[in-house]
Design a protein around this motif. Structure first.
Motif, short mmCIF file in Angstrom:
data_model
loop_
_atom_site.label_atom_id
_atom_site.label_comp_id
_atom_site.label_asym_id
_atom_site.label_seq_id
_atom_site.Cartn_x
_atom_site.Cartn_y
_atom_site.Cartn_z
N UNK C 164 1.07 -0.97 0.28
CA UNK C 164 -0.22 0.12 0.22
C UNK C 164 1.35 0.75 0.41
N UNK C 165 0.37 2.31 -0.77
CA UNK C 165 0.78 3.99 -0.34
C UNK C 165 0.70 4.48 1.02
N UNK C 166 1.16 5.24 1.23
CA UNK C 166 1.60 5.96 2.26
C UNK C 166 0.08 6.29 2.94
N UNK C 167 -0.48 6.90 1.36
CA UNK C 167 -1.85 7.16 3.07
C UNK C 167 -3.48 6.11 2.86
N UNK C 168 -2.96 4.77 1.51
CA UNK C 168 -3.41 3.88 1.98
C UNK C 168 -3.85 3.17 3.16
N UNK C 169 -2.07 3.15 3.31
CA UNK C 169 -1.58 3.01 4.62
C UNK C 169 -2.37 3.00 6.23
N UNK C 170 -2.36 4.97 6.23
CA UNK C 170 -2.38 5.30 7.41
C UNK C 170 -4.04 5.22 7.76
N UNK C 171 -4.68 4.85 5.65
CA UNK C 171 -6.05 4.98 6.19
C UNK C 171 -6.50 3.47 6.53
N UNK C 172 -5.52 2.58 5.95
CA UNK C 172 -5.84 1.34 6.74
C UNK C 172 -5.53 0.15 8.54
N UNK C 173 -5.23 1.91 8.70
CA UNK C 173 -4.39 1.41 10.09
C UNK C 173 -5.73 2.14 11.29
N UNK C 174 -5.68 3.25 9.96
CA UNK C 174 -7.27 4.10 10.95
C UNK C 174 -8.10 2.68 10.92
N UNK C 175 -8.48 2.04 9.32
CA UNK C 175 -9.64 1.88 9.73
C UNK C 175 -9.06 0.06 10.85
N UNK C 176 -8.67 -0.56 11.32
CA UNK C 176 -8.58 -1.72 12.38
C UNK C 176 -8.53 -1.10 13.84
N UNK C 177 -8.13 0.64 13.76
CA UNK C 177 -7.71 0.87 14.80
C UNK C 177 -9.18 1.25 15.61
N UNK C 178 -9.95 1.49 14.31
CA UNK C 178 -11.83 1.83 14.62
C UNK C 178 -12.41 0.53 14.94
N UNK C 179 -12.17 -0.56 14.03
CA UNK C 179 -12.36 -1.83 14.18
C UNK C 179 -12.18 -2.65 15.65
N UNK C 180 -11.32 -2.27 15.81
CA UNK C 180 -11.10 -3.00 17.98
C UNK C 180 -11.52 -2.22 18.36
N UNK C 181 -12.02 -0.64 18.67
CA UNK C 181 -12.56 0.22 18.73
C UNK C 181 -13.96 -0.34 19.33
N UNK C 182 -14.89 -0.36 18.05
CA UNK C 182 -16.15 -1.12 18.28
C UNK C 182 -16.41 -2.23 18.92
N UNK C 183 -15.17 -2.91 19.99
CA UNK C 183 -15.27 -4.08 20.97
C UNK C 183 -14.85 -5.48 20.01
N UNK C 184 -14.83 -4.76 18.58
CA UNK C 184 -14.33 -6.54 18.17
C UNK C 184 -13.00 -7.35 18.25
N UNK C 185 -12.19 -7.93 17.69
CA UNK C 185 -10.70 -8.42 17.72
C UNK C 185 -10.08 -8.24 16.79
N UNK C 186 -8.82 -8.33 16.63
CA UNK C 186 -8.09 -8.49 15.43
C UNK C 186 -6.64 -9.02 15.57
N UNK C 187 -6.12 -9.83 14.88
CA UNK C 187 -5.50 -10.42 15.04
C UNK C 187 -4.58 -9.75 13.68
N UNK C 188 -3.58 -9.69 13.66
CA UNK C 188 -3.08 -8.88 12.13
C UNK C 188 -0.95 -8.89 12.23
N UNK C 189 -0.83 -9.41 11.54
CA UNK C 189 0.46 -10.08 10.92
C UNK C 189 0.95 -8.76 10.28
#
Lengths: 280, 271, 307
Positions: C164-189
């Motif tokens: 991913x390019x840096x912008x997409x990377x930032x968006x995806x990181x934000x998305x993963x964090x949001x998903x985590x904040x919504x009370x769900x679990x994420x395993x990311x490698x």
């Protein structure tokens, strides 16, 4: 104090002469195949007919009562090479289907051709792998049978009377190996999937034979044998071994068909084996 | 299981029909059509009559029978079965898309069954029309009647469908079990089947061709080769019911075993 | 809190090659990062927890149930694999819809869920385009969309930021964090440490088929007694602070740098307690900033791999 360079060290050894680099490709391919147990099994199986023929030669020379039944003639050698065609088919599929297709799938062609290796050397190297294995199950056992015949009889009469056998076995094996190898290599350059290539090859061999089967019955004669790749090979083999022709198709026609197939394969290879795909 | 298999069937059918492999399938199915057209054109252009075979003049119906035997039965059906059957899972593994199917709440066996059904419909949709076209092209040759022979065409179509089902299921099992399934498939098709059919006794029962031959409404053609002669000599046709039951049994058992093999086998994708 | 993923003495070997070697661990709810260099065993671990491979030895449970041969568990799991593989002839929407249909949704439901997921990953505009025409970043996001479209409890993402390019990377990181904040679990490698660092502080470190460490990055750092812990303290009176620090034996060394003192301590807990007391008393002037530069994953990882 001398300061040693810790950086990249360029190769300082001997380099092979240009034009001989195909051998690197060939060696690597042969080594890869020999590392597969299933392939070694297939290779061993393909030598079984050799042992059967060896026993036949032994009996014909050592048991006079059975000599008439298992008589060894020039046709024996031609029949042996023809009977090897099923093994030739399986080995061609096993070894050849992925020769170029796998390189194309892994985008390895670009890497190969960015080295001091020409396209011709690359193709020749690949061809050498398949031809080498095919000769190993045709020409090599064929010539060994001839040697066995001399050894078992303890005289050169049969060999002298059939002096053409030595070049015939060599020439027919080479024609077989070259035709099937170049056809398979051309098909292998057309796809990235070796499975797809294998089935295409089976289609070329067996469909041409099936179409001939239908045409022979419809026309009532064997003039149309030129449509079948195996029939053309048989016809050329008969001419080389100086035995009666099996079909009415003139053998030069069969030879021309085989030559045309090799030429068409070369054209396909020339167009398909490129470092960079040309989209037209 | 059935619902899941049908959803996989839905997903796979479009993939199969519009893939580049369908070009190959179309070529195979188009081969007999091309041949039939060629024969028709040659006979139109040359006033030559059809040859005599066993004292009787060759007819359009006989030519159709030949094409069914030599092209469809001995070549196209087993080859399509080998190619598609062994590819059902192998294709997805090779393309690395199997992960998406195996991490969904459906049994793995359903993936195989769904793909098998897609294969069957896809091949039936191409092979059967091809046979029908060939029938219409060659049957009128030599004064044959299309209407009279129509029931035999239906038998041929049924035989082709049953053959595709049986070979497809067997090769699906081969594909789910062996590492190089296509080589095994080709050995079975061009080595084992023609090899054991020439022997008398029970060995030929271990083939699909043996049972399928009983469903063909045309006589087995005489072939010029030694193998063809022996085939004629030991030609044994099992009763129709036995053949149908055996082919159904082979199809179901092979499919069940293939589905079990897919369920328990690990598929390691190349990195 | 119940473990989301548990591995009990799990080993996996491919012929004579060991992919994972006697791994026992638990993954708590929330976002967990799986870290390790290429070939460390991350992919093997991911394949085991997604039920693609069967453990040669030991047991893997996900959401309390064994995962191997248990397809119903995939209703609760979404998986985004590492490989860049698709049905290229399908559009993004068709592909995600088809996969969601395998979760039992009707065509209409599946299309609605797919649209929602594509919108969530910012691909709504390209939903009707063929995947074959997608850029690498879009392909990564459409993979994410198929993983989260059915609203799973656990999202397993294998190298989701690769290519991913840096912008997409930032968006995806934000998305993963949001998903985590919504009370769900994420395993990311990932094999890139700062990527994981930007998503979570809860990590699993893998190397050579073994788990090197698991838990909170800070806790892990504290466990590494043999490696001194570096603390950067920016203050008005650095020399006075240094004198105070040296009065106890928990400080190993110090150096000064532009209005700051960098301390190396073998006992971070004791040192932080003292520092807090000093800052609260205000006796030695204001303390502006306290950071631990080697608290980042790169440092921890290097320590662990070397030890």
């Amino acid at each position: 104090m001398p300061i040693h360079d810790q950086g990249y060290r360029h190769y300082g050894g001997q380099r092979s002469a240009p034009g001989r680099r195909w051998a690197v490709i060939a060696r690597a391919g042969v080594r890869t195949m020999f590392s597969k147990r299933a392939f070694i099994g297939l290779l061993l199986l393909s030598w079984l007919p050799f042992f059967v023929r060896a026993v036949q030669i032994y009996i014909s020379t050592s048991v006079p009562q059975a000599a008439a039944l298992v008589q060894v003639t020039p046709a024996t050698f031609k029949d042996f090479l023809e009977q090897q065609s099923i093994w030739v088919f399986f080995i061609t599929v096993y070894v050849g289907a992925g020769l170029i297709a796998n390189d194309r799938r892994a985008n390895a062609l670009q890497i190969y051709l960015s080295k001091p290796l020409t396209r011709v050397e690359y193709m020749f190297g690949k061809l050498a792998i398949l031809m080498g294995f095919l000769l190993l199950v045709t020409g090599v056992p064929g010539l060994m049978l001839l040697v066995l015949q001399i050894l078992f009889t303890g005289e050169l009469t049969f060999f002298r009377e059939n002096l053409h056998l030595l070049p015939a076995i060599t020439l027919f094996s080479v024609i077989q190996a070259l035709t099937f190898s170049s056809t398979m290599l051309a098909l292998s350059s057309l796809s990235k999937s070796s499975r797809y290539v294998a089935i295409l090859y089976a289609a070329v061999i067996f469909m041409s034979q099936a179409i001939y089967g239908v045409l022979r019955q419809v026309t009532g004669d064997t003039n149309v044998a030129w449509v079948s790749l195996p029939a053309n090979m048989t016809q050329v083999g008969s001419a080389i071994f100086r035995v009666p022709l099996q079909y009415k198709t003139p053998w030069p026609v069969s030879l021309t068909v085989l030559a045309g197939l090799i030429l068409a394969s070369a054209v396909v290879l020339e167009r398909r084996v490129r470092g960079v795909e040309i989209v037209t | 299981m059935i619902t899941s298999a049908l959803r996989i069937f839905d997903l796979s059918l479009g993939q199969m029909l519009w893939s580049r492999r369908s070009v190959f399938l179309a070529l195979l199915a188009g081969g007999p059509v091309g041949l039939a057209l060629g024969i028709r054109v040659i006979l139109l252009l040359t006033p030559a009559q059809l040859p005599m075979v066993n004292g009787a003049r060759m007819s359009g119906t006989a030519i159709f029978g030949l094409i069914i035997w030599l092209l469809y039965l001995r070549f196209i059906i087993p080859v399509l079965g080998a190619f598609y059957g062994t590819s059902l899972i192998a294709d997805e593994v090779e393309d690395k898309t199997i992960t998406y199917l195996f991490t969904r709440p459906i049994p793995r066996g359903a993936v195989l069954v769904g793909k098998y059904l897609a294969y069957l419909l896809c091949t039936i949709l191409l092979v059967l029309p091809s046979a029908v076209i060939v029938y219409f092209i060659v049957t009128p040759l030599g004064g044959g009647s299309i209407g009279e022979q129509f029931p035999s065409l239906l038998s041929d179509l049924g035989m082709l469908a049953v053959g595709l089902a049986a070979y497809g299921a067997l090769f699906a099992l081969v594909g789910a079990t062996f590492k190089r399934p296509l080589v095994v498939g080709l050995v079975f098709t061009f080595g084992w089947e023609p090899g054991v059919l020439i022997f008398p006794g029970y060995l030929k029962h271990a083939t699909i061709a043996f049972y399928l031959q009983a469903l063909v409404p045309h006589a087995m053609p005489n072939e010029e080769s030694v193998v063809g002669g022996i085939l004629q000599l030991f030609n044994e046709i099992p009763p129709l019911e036995t053949s149908l039951a055996s082919l159904a049994g082979i199809t179901l058992v092979a499919l069940w075993l293939a589905s079990r093999a897919t369920q328990t086998r690990e598929f390691v994708l190349d990195q | 809190m119940a473990a989301i993923i548990a591995a009990d003495h799990v080993s996996k070997w491919y012929g004579q090659v060991i992919g994972l070697n006697d791994v026992t661990l638990t993954v708590p709810p929330g976002i967990t990062g799986l870290l390790g260099p290429n070939g460390a065993g991350k992919s093997t671990f991911m394949k085991l927890v997604t039920g693609q491979l069967k453990a040669s030895k030991g047991a893997v449970t996900v959401l309390g149930e064994p995962i191997w041969g248990n397809p119903s568990l995939y209703f609760r799991i979404g998986f985004c694999p590492e490989q860049d593989a698709f049905y290229d002839r399908m559009t993004g929407l068709e592909w995600v819809t088809a996969l969601v249909r395998l979760n039992g949704a009707t065509e209409a439901e599946a299309a609605a869920m797919a649209n929602r997921a594509l919108d969530y990953v910012d691909l709504a505009d390209a939903a009707g385009k063929k995947i074959g025409a997608y850029s690498k970043g879009m392909r990564q996001r459409v993979k994410m969309a198929q993983a989260l479209a059915h609203d799973p409890e656990l999202l397993i993402l294998d190298e989701p930021l690769g290519g991913m390019d840096p912008i997409a990377r930032r968006k995806t990181i934000r998305l993963i964090k949001e998903w985590g904040r919504s009370g769900k679990s994420v395993l990311v490698s990932s094999h890139i440490l700062h990527e994981i660092e930007s998503m979570t502080s809860n990590i699993l470190l893998v190397n050579q088929g073994r788990i090197l460490a698991e838990g909170n990055i800070h806790q892990i750092r504290d466990l590494i007694d043999e490696h001194p812990h570096t603390v950067y303290v920016k203050a008005d009176q650095t020399r006075a602070l240094a004198r105070a620090f040296l009065s106890e034996d928990d400080v190993l060394s110090m150096k000064f740098e532009d209005g700051a003192v960098i301390v190396q301590t073998a006992r971070p807990d004791t040192f932080y307690a003292r520092l807090t007391a000093l800052a609260a008393s205000g006796e030695l002037g204001a303390i502006h900033e306290v950071t631990s530069p080697d608290d980042n994953l790169q440092a921890v990882f290097e320590y662990l791999v070397k030890s």
